[in-house]
Design a protein around this motif. Structure first.
Motif, PDB file in Angstrom:
ATOM      1  N   UNK A 138       0.828  -1.211   0.000  1.00  0.00           N
ATOM      2  CA  UNK A 138       0.000   0.000   0.000  1.00  0.00           C
ATOM      3  C   UNK A 138       0.861   1.260   0.000  1.00  0.00           C
ATOM      4  N   UNK A 139       2.083   1.140   0.516  1.00  0.00           N
ATOM      5  CA  UNK A 139       3.042   2.246   0.446  1.00  0.00           C
ATOM      6  C   UNK A 139       4.442   1.652   0.463  1.00  0.00           C
ATOM      7  N   UNK A 140       5.403   2.435  -0.024  1.00  0.00           N
ATOM      8  CA  UNK A 140       6.780   1.960  -0.110  1.00  0.00           C
ATOM      9  C   UNK A 140       7.723   2.962   0.552  1.00  0.00           C
ATOM     10  N   UNK A 141       8.776   2.413   1.154  1.00  0.00           N
ATOM     11  CA  UNK A 141       9.818   3.265   1.717  1.00  0.00           C
ATOM     12  C   UNK A 141      10.660   3.810   0.565  1.00  0.00           C
ATOM     13  N   UNK A 142      11.534   4.761   0.874  1.00  0.00           N
ATOM     14  CA  UNK A 142      12.451   5.274  -0.153  1.00  0.00           C
ATOM     15  C   UNK A 142      13.307   4.152  -0.724  1.00  0.00           C
ATOM     16  N   UNK A 143      13.775   3.282   0.140  1.00  0.00           N
ATOM     17  CA  UNK A 143      14.621   2.166  -0.294  1.00  0.00           C
ATOM     18  C   UNK A 143      13.841   1.227  -1.219  1.00  0.00           C
ATOM     19  N   UNK A 144      12.603   0.939  -0.873  1.00  0.00           N
ATOM     20  CA  UNK A 144      11.783   0.070  -1.722  1.00  0.00           C
ATOM     21  C   UNK A 144      11.500   0.723  -3.073  1.00  0.00           C
ATOM     22  N   UNK A 145      11.255   2.011  -3.071  1.00  0.00           N
ATOM     23  CA  UNK A 145      11.033   2.741  -4.319  1.00  0.00           C
ATOM     24  C   UNK A 145      12.286   2.705  -5.185  1.00  0.00           C
ATOM     25  N   UNK A 146      13.453   2.852  -4.568  1.00  0.00           N
ATOM     26  CA  UNK A 146      14.717   2.779  -5.305  1.00  0.00           C
ATOM     27  C   UNK A 146      14.932   1.372  -5.853  1.00  0.00           C
ATOM     28  N   UNK A 147      14.538   0.364  -5.096  1.00  0.00           N
ATOM     29  CA  UNK A 147      14.661  -1.021  -5.544  1.00  0.00           C
ATOM     30  C   UNK A 147      13.785  -1.253  -6.775  1.00  0.00           C
ATOM     31  N   UNK A 148      12.568  -0.730  -6.748  1.00  0.00           N
ATOM     32  CA  UNK A 148      11.688  -0.841  -7.919  1.00  0.00           C
ATOM     33  C   UNK A 148      12.354  -0.183  -9.119  1.00  0.00           C
ATOM     34  N   UNK A 156      16.800  -2.496 -14.968  1.00  0.00           N
ATOM     35  CA  UNK A 156      17.343  -3.796 -15.378  1.00  0.00           C
ATOM     36  C   UNK A 156      16.469  -4.422 -16.462  1.00  0.00           C
ATOM     37  N   UNK A 157      15.153  -4.406 -16.257  1.00  0.00           N
ATOM     38  CA  UNK A 157      14.257  -5.018 -17.233  1.00  0.00           C
ATOM     39  C   UNK A 157      14.249  -4.258 -18.549  1.00  0.00           C
ATOM     40  N   UNK A 158      14.337  -2.947 -18.494  1.00  0.00           N
ATOM     41  CA  UNK A 158      14.396  -2.163 -19.727  1.00  0.00           C
ATOM     42  C   UNK A 158      15.607  -2.561 -20.556  1.00  0.00           C
ATOM     43  N   UNK A 159      16.731  -2.767 -19.885  1.00  0.00           N
ATOM     44  CA  UNK A 159      17.938  -3.213 -20.583  1.00  0.00           C
ATOM     45  C   UNK A 159      17.752  -4.620 -21.140  1.00  0.00           C
ATOM     46  N   UNK A 160      17.116  -5.473 -20.369  1.00  0.00           N
ATOM     47  CA  UNK A 160      16.964  -6.868 -20.786  1.00  0.00           C
ATOM     48  C   UNK A 160      16.014  -7.010 -21.976  1.00  0.00           C
ATOM     49  N   UNK A 210       5.633 -10.515 -19.389  1.00  0.00           N
ATOM     50  CA  UNK A 210       5.743 -10.224 -17.955  1.00  0.00           C
ATOM     51  C   UNK A 210       6.800  -9.149 -17.664  1.00  0.00           C
ATOM     52  N   UNK A 211       7.882  -9.138 -18.436  1.00  0.00           N
ATOM     53  CA  UNK A 211       8.935  -8.145 -18.248  1.00  0.00           C
ATOM     54  C   UNK A 211       8.417  -6.762 -18.608  1.00  0.00           C
ATOM     55  N   UNK A 212       7.771  -6.661 -19.766  1.00  0.00           N
ATOM     56  CA  UNK A 212       7.219  -5.378 -20.194  1.00  0.00           C
ATOM     57  C   UNK A 212       6.126  -4.884 -19.249  1.00  0.00           C
ATOM     58  N   UNK A 213       5.279  -5.808 -18.767  1.00  0.00           N
ATOM     59  CA  UNK A 213       4.226  -5.442 -17.826  1.00  0.00           C
ATOM     60  C   UNK A 213       4.805  -4.897 -16.519  1.00  0.00           C
ATOM     61  N   UNK A 214       5.881  -5.530 -16.045  1.00  0.00           N
ATOM     62  CA  UNK A 214       6.514  -5.069 -14.803  1.00  0.00           C
ATOM     63  C   UNK A 214       7.187  -3.716 -14.991  1.00  0.00           C
ATOM     64  N   UNK A 215       7.758  -3.463 -16.165  1.00  0.00           N
ATOM     65  CA  UNK A 215       8.344  -2.153 -16.449  1.00  0.00           C
ATOM     66  C   UNK A 215       7.253  -1.085 -16.384  1.00  0.00           C
ATOM     67  N   UNK A 216       6.126  -1.369 -17.008  1.00  0.00           N
ATOM     68  CA  UNK A 216       5.011  -0.419 -16.989  1.00  0.00           C
ATOM     69  C   UNK A 216       4.505  -0.202 -15.570  1.00  0.00           C
ATOM     70  N   UNK A 217       4.308  -1.281 -14.847  1.00  0.00           N
ATOM     71  CA  UNK A 217       3.787  -1.182 -13.488  1.00  0.00           C
ATOM     72  C   UNK A 217       4.776  -0.475 -12.564  1.00  0.00           C
ATOM     73  N   UNK A 218       6.032  -0.855 -12.652  1.00  0.00           N
ATOM     74  CA  UNK A 218       7.049  -0.252 -11.779  1.00  0.00           C
ATOM     75  C   UNK A 218       7.361   1.180 -12.144  1.00  0.00           C
ATOM     76  N   UNK A 219       7.135   1.537 -13.395  1.00  0.00           N
ATOM     77  CA  UNK A 219       7.376   2.925 -13.818  1.00  0.00           C
ATOM     78  C   UNK A 219       6.348   3.889 -13.265  1.00  0.00           C
ATOM     79  N   UNK A 220       5.296   3.358 -12.680  1.00  0.00           N
ATOM     80  CA  UNK A 220       4.230   4.191 -12.107  1.00  0.00           C
ATOM     81  C   UNK A 220       4.516   4.585 -10.661  1.00  0.00           C
ATOM     82  N   UNK A 221       5.739   4.396 -10.203  1.00  0.00           N
ATOM     83  CA  UNK A 221       6.078   4.696  -8.801  1.00  0.00           C
ATOM     84  C   UNK A 221       5.970   6.183  -8.569  1.00  0.00           C
TER      85      UNK A 221
END
Length: 76
Positions: free
Chosen positions: A32-42, A48-52, A65-76
Protein backbone atom coordinates in the motif's frame (compact mmCIF):
# COMPACT_ATOMS: atom_id res chain seq x y z
CA UNK A 1 26.38 -2.17 -30.88
CA UNK A 2 27.45 -5.72 -31.75
CA UNK A 3 24.86 -8.44 -31.42
CA UNK A 4 25.36 -10.69 -28.42
CA UNK A 5 25.66 -14.43 -28.94
CA UNK A 6 24.71 -16.47 -25.93
CA UNK A 7 24.19 -20.15 -25.32
CA UNK A 8 20.72 -21.48 -24.59
CA UNK A 9 21.78 -21.91 -20.95
CA UNK A 10 22.94 -18.28 -20.72
CA UNK A 11 19.69 -17.06 -22.25
CA UNK A 12 17.73 -19.17 -19.77
CA UNK A 13 19.78 -17.78 -16.88
CA UNK A 14 19.22 -14.19 -18.05
CA UNK A 15 15.49 -14.82 -18.46
CA UNK A 16 15.33 -16.30 -14.96
CA UNK A 17 17.12 -13.24 -13.55
CA UNK A 18 14.70 -10.97 -15.40
CA UNK A 19 11.76 -12.88 -13.93
CA UNK A 20 13.30 -12.36 -10.49
CA UNK A 21 13.13 -8.62 -11.16
CA UNK A 22 9.49 -9.01 -12.21
CA UNK A 23 8.77 -10.74 -8.89
CA UNK A 24 10.48 -7.98 -6.88
CA UNK A 25 8.68 -5.20 -8.74
CA UNK A 26 5.28 -6.86 -8.40
CA UNK A 27 5.76 -7.63 -4.70
CA UNK A 28 6.79 -4.07 -3.91
CA UNK A 29 4.09 -2.51 -6.09
CA UNK A 30 1.49 -4.63 -4.24
CA UNK A 31 2.35 -2.80 -1.01
CA UNK A 32 0.00 0.00 0.00
CA UNK A 33 3.04 2.25 0.45
CA UNK A 34 6.78 1.96 -0.11
CA UNK A 35 9.82 3.26 1.72
CA UNK A 36 12.45 5.27 -0.15
CA UNK A 37 14.62 2.17 -0.29
CA UNK A 38 11.78 0.07 -1.72
CA UNK A 39 11.03 2.74 -4.32
CA UNK A 40 14.72 2.78 -5.31
CA UNK A 41 14.66 -1.02 -5.54
CA UNK A 42 11.69 -0.84 -7.92
CA UNK A 43 13.49 1.76 -10.04
CA UNK A 44 16.67 -0.36 -10.24
CA UNK A 45 14.70 -3.43 -11.26
CA UNK A 46 12.72 -1.48 -13.86
CA UNK A 47 16.01 -0.23 -15.31
CA UNK A 48 17.34 -3.80 -15.38
CA UNK A 49 14.26 -5.02 -17.23
CA UNK A 50 14.40 -2.16 -19.73
CA UNK A 51 17.94 -3.21 -20.58
CA UNK A 52 16.96 -6.87 -20.79
CA UNK A 53 13.95 -6.47 -23.09
CA UNK A 54 16.14 -4.52 -25.52
CA UNK A 55 18.45 -7.51 -25.97
CA UNK A 56 18.36 -9.16 -29.37
CA UNK A 57 19.20 -12.72 -28.33
CA UNK A 58 15.75 -13.72 -27.09
CA UNK A 59 14.21 -16.69 -28.84
CA UNK A 60 10.84 -18.03 -27.65
CA UNK A 61 10.83 -16.39 -24.20
CA UNK A 62 7.64 -14.55 -23.26
CA UNK A 63 8.70 -10.95 -22.66
CA UNK A 64 5.18 -9.78 -21.73
CA UNK A 65 5.74 -10.22 -17.96
CA UNK A 66 8.93 -8.14 -18.25
CA UNK A 67 7.22 -5.38 -20.19
CA UNK A 68 4.23 -5.44 -17.83
CA UNK A 69 6.51 -5.07 -14.80
CA UNK A 70 8.34 -2.15 -16.45
CA UNK A 71 5.01 -0.42 -16.99
CA UNK A 72 3.79 -1.18 -13.49
CA UNK A 73 7.05 -0.25 -11.78
CA UNK A 74 7.38 2.92 -13.82
CA UNK A 75 4.23 4.19 -12.11
CA UNK A 76 6.08 4.70 -8.80
Amino acid sequence: MPEETLTAAEIAQNYSAALDSVTVINALMDLSSRTEEETATVARNVEHLELMVAKTYWTSEDLDPLNDAVTRGGAV
